[in-house]
Design a protein around this motif. Structure first.
Motif, PDB file in Angstrom:
ATOM      1  N   ILE A  80     100.771  85.607  49.505  1.00  0.00           N
ATOM      2  CA  ILE A  80     100.025  85.055  50.639  1.00  0.00           C
ATOM      3  C   ILE A  80      98.795  84.313  50.140  1.00  0.00           C
ATOM      4  CG2 ILE A  80      98.660  85.647  52.685  1.00  0.00           C
ATOM      5  CD1 ILE A  80     100.644  87.978  53.137  1.00  0.00           C
ATOM      6  N   LEU A  81      98.046  84.936  49.261  1.00  0.00           N
ATOM      7  CA  LEU A  81      96.814  84.321  48.751  1.00  0.00           C
ATOM      8  C   LEU A  81      97.089  83.011  48.021  1.00  0.00           C
ATOM      9  CD1 LEU A  81      94.886  87.487  47.540  1.00  0.00           C
ATOM     10  CD2 LEU A  81      94.381  86.085  49.551  1.00  0.00           C
ATOM     11  N   GLU A  82      98.191  82.940  47.302  1.00  0.00           N
ATOM     12  CA  GLU A  82      98.534  81.713  46.574  1.00  0.00           C
ATOM     13  C   GLU A  82      98.798  80.545  47.507  1.00  0.00           C
ATOM     14  OE1 GLU A  82     101.802  82.723  44.051  1.00  0.00           O
ATOM     15  OE2 GLU A  82     100.562  83.973  42.733  1.00  0.00           O
ATOM     16  N   SER A  83      99.212  80.830  48.733  1.00  0.00           N
ATOM     17  CA  SER A  83      99.542  79.767  49.673  1.00  0.00           C
ATOM     18  C   SER A  83      98.343  79.289  50.500  1.00  0.00           C
ATOM     19  CB  SER A  83     100.650  80.235  50.619  1.00  0.00           C
ATOM     20  OG  SER A  83     100.161  81.237  51.482  1.00  0.00           O
ATOM     21  N   LEU A  84      97.171  79.906  50.311  1.00  0.00           N
ATOM     22  CA  LEU A  84      96.005  79.603  51.136  1.00  0.00           C
ATOM     23  C   LEU A  84      95.013  78.691  50.419  1.00  0.00           C
ATOM     24  CD1 LEU A  84      95.316  83.199  52.526  1.00  0.00           C
ATOM     25  CD2 LEU A  84      96.600  81.359  53.631  1.00  0.00           C
ATOM     26  N   THR A  85      94.242  77.967  51.227  1.00  0.00           N
ATOM     27  CA  THR A  85      93.117  77.217  50.676  1.00  0.00           C
ATOM     28  C   THR A  85      92.025  78.214  50.304  1.00  0.00           C
ATOM     29  OG1 THR A  85      91.961  76.955  52.779  1.00  0.00           O
ATOM     30  CG2 THR A  85      93.620  75.266  52.229  1.00  0.00           C
ATOM     31  N   GLN A  86      91.006  77.747  49.618  1.00  0.00           N
ATOM     32  CA  GLN A  86      89.919  78.641  49.210  1.00  0.00           C
ATOM     33  C   GLN A  86      89.223  79.262  50.421  1.00  0.00           C
ATOM     34  OE1 GLN A  86      89.305  79.829  46.230  1.00  0.00           O
ATOM     35  NE2 GLN A  86      87.627  81.088  47.010  1.00  0.00           N
ATOM     36  N   ALA A  87      88.955  78.470  51.456  1.00  0.00           N
ATOM     37  CA  ALA A  87      88.284  78.987  52.662  1.00  0.00           C
ATOM     38  C   ALA A  87      89.160  80.024  53.364  1.00  0.00           C
ATOM     39  CB  ALA A  87      87.937  77.845  53.610  1.00  0.00           C
ATOM     40  N   GLN A  88      90.455  79.736  53.455  1.00  0.00           N
ATOM     41  CA  GLN A  88      91.378  80.668  54.083  1.00  0.00           C
ATOM     42  C   GLN A  88      91.492  81.949  53.267  1.00  0.00           C
ATOM     43  OE1 GLN A  88      94.813  78.133  54.186  1.00  0.00           O
ATOM     44  NE2 GLN A  88      94.354  77.358  56.245  1.00  0.00           N
ATOM     45  N   ARG A  89      91.498  81.798  51.965  1.00  0.00           N
ATOM     46  CA  ARG A  89      91.587  82.944  51.073  1.00  0.00           C
ATOM     47  C   ARG A  89      90.375  83.868  51.254  1.00  0.00           C
ATOM     48  NH1 ARG A  89      94.098  83.018  45.416  1.00  0.00           N
ATOM     49  NH2 ARG A  89      93.436  85.043  44.670  1.00  0.00           N
ATOM     50  N   GLU A  90      89.192  83.283  51.380  1.00  0.00           N
ATOM     51  CA  GLU A  90      87.979  84.075  51.578  1.00  0.00           C
ATOM     52  C   GLU A  90      88.032  84.856  52.891  1.00  0.00           C
ATOM     53  OE1 GLU A  90      84.724  81.342  51.149  1.00  0.00           O
ATOM     54  OE2 GLU A  90      85.151  81.022  49.010  1.00  0.00           O
ATOM     55  N   VAL A  91      88.560  84.216  53.931  1.00  0.00           N
ATOM     56  CA  VAL A  91      88.705  84.908  55.217  1.00  0.00           C
ATOM     57  C   VAL A  91      89.685  86.069  55.066  1.00  0.00           C
ATOM     58  CG1 VAL A  91      89.568  84.700  57.579  1.00  0.00           C
ATOM     59  CG2 VAL A  91      88.083  82.928  56.641  1.00  0.00           C
ATOM     60  N   PHE A  92      90.827  85.796  54.469  1.00  0.00           N
ATOM     61  CA  PHE A  92      91.862  86.818  54.295  1.00  0.00           C
ATOM     62  C   PHE A  92      91.359  87.982  53.458  1.00  0.00           C
ATOM     63  CE2 PHE A  92      95.680  88.622  52.336  1.00  0.00           C
ATOM     64  CZ  PHE A  92      96.479  88.806  53.450  1.00  0.00           C
TER      65      PHE A  92
END
Length: 143
Positions: free
Chosen positions: A39-51
């Protein structure tokens, strides 16, 4: 003694859809819990921080929401009136989770305004399932 009435065919259709819906929620929870790297690999940096910033209480609310909803859906098939309080628990837990997701975290900024769609859908379906189980009790379909 409890007085039960045979439910109509559409009761079983709605119960089946409710079970599939809630099992999809269980699958999503388990995927999020056990497949984080993908999941984390598929996210942008901002999305990753939220997740990565999701607190334990919000994750617990997610788990409570989906598992109580799935158990409540099974209770519909068993024609048990305890489906209603479980659907209420599921709805309250989902709302708690979405309060964090939509109003505390930066999810809307990171994922866009479409972030509102799934929470609204989940709450509407949750409200319907509480209403549906209440009507099932009133009609004598659940005992």
């Amino acid at each position: 003694m409890s007085n039960t009435t045979k439910p109509p065919i559409w009761f079983w259709v709605v119960s089946s859809v409710a079970l599939v819906w809630n099992l999809m929620g269980v699958f999503n929870y388990l995927n999020q819990a056990y497949n984080q790297e993908a999941i984390l690999e598929s996210l942008t940096q901002a999305q990753r921080e939220v997740f990565e910033g999701i607190p334990a209480w919000a994750t617990a609310a997610f788990a409570i929401a989906v598992f109580s909803g799935a158990i409540a859906s099974i209770a519909l098939f068993l024609r048990k009136k305890w489906a209603k309080p479980l659907f209420v628990v599921s709805l309250v837990a989902a709302v708690a989770q979405f309060i964090h997701w939509l109003f505390i975290s930066n999810a809307v900024e990171a994922f866009g305004s479409s972030t509102y769609l799934l929470p609204i859908l989940v709450v509407v379906i949750g409200l319907f399932l509480v209403f549906f189980s209440k009507k099932g009790i009133q009609k004598g379909w659940l005992n």
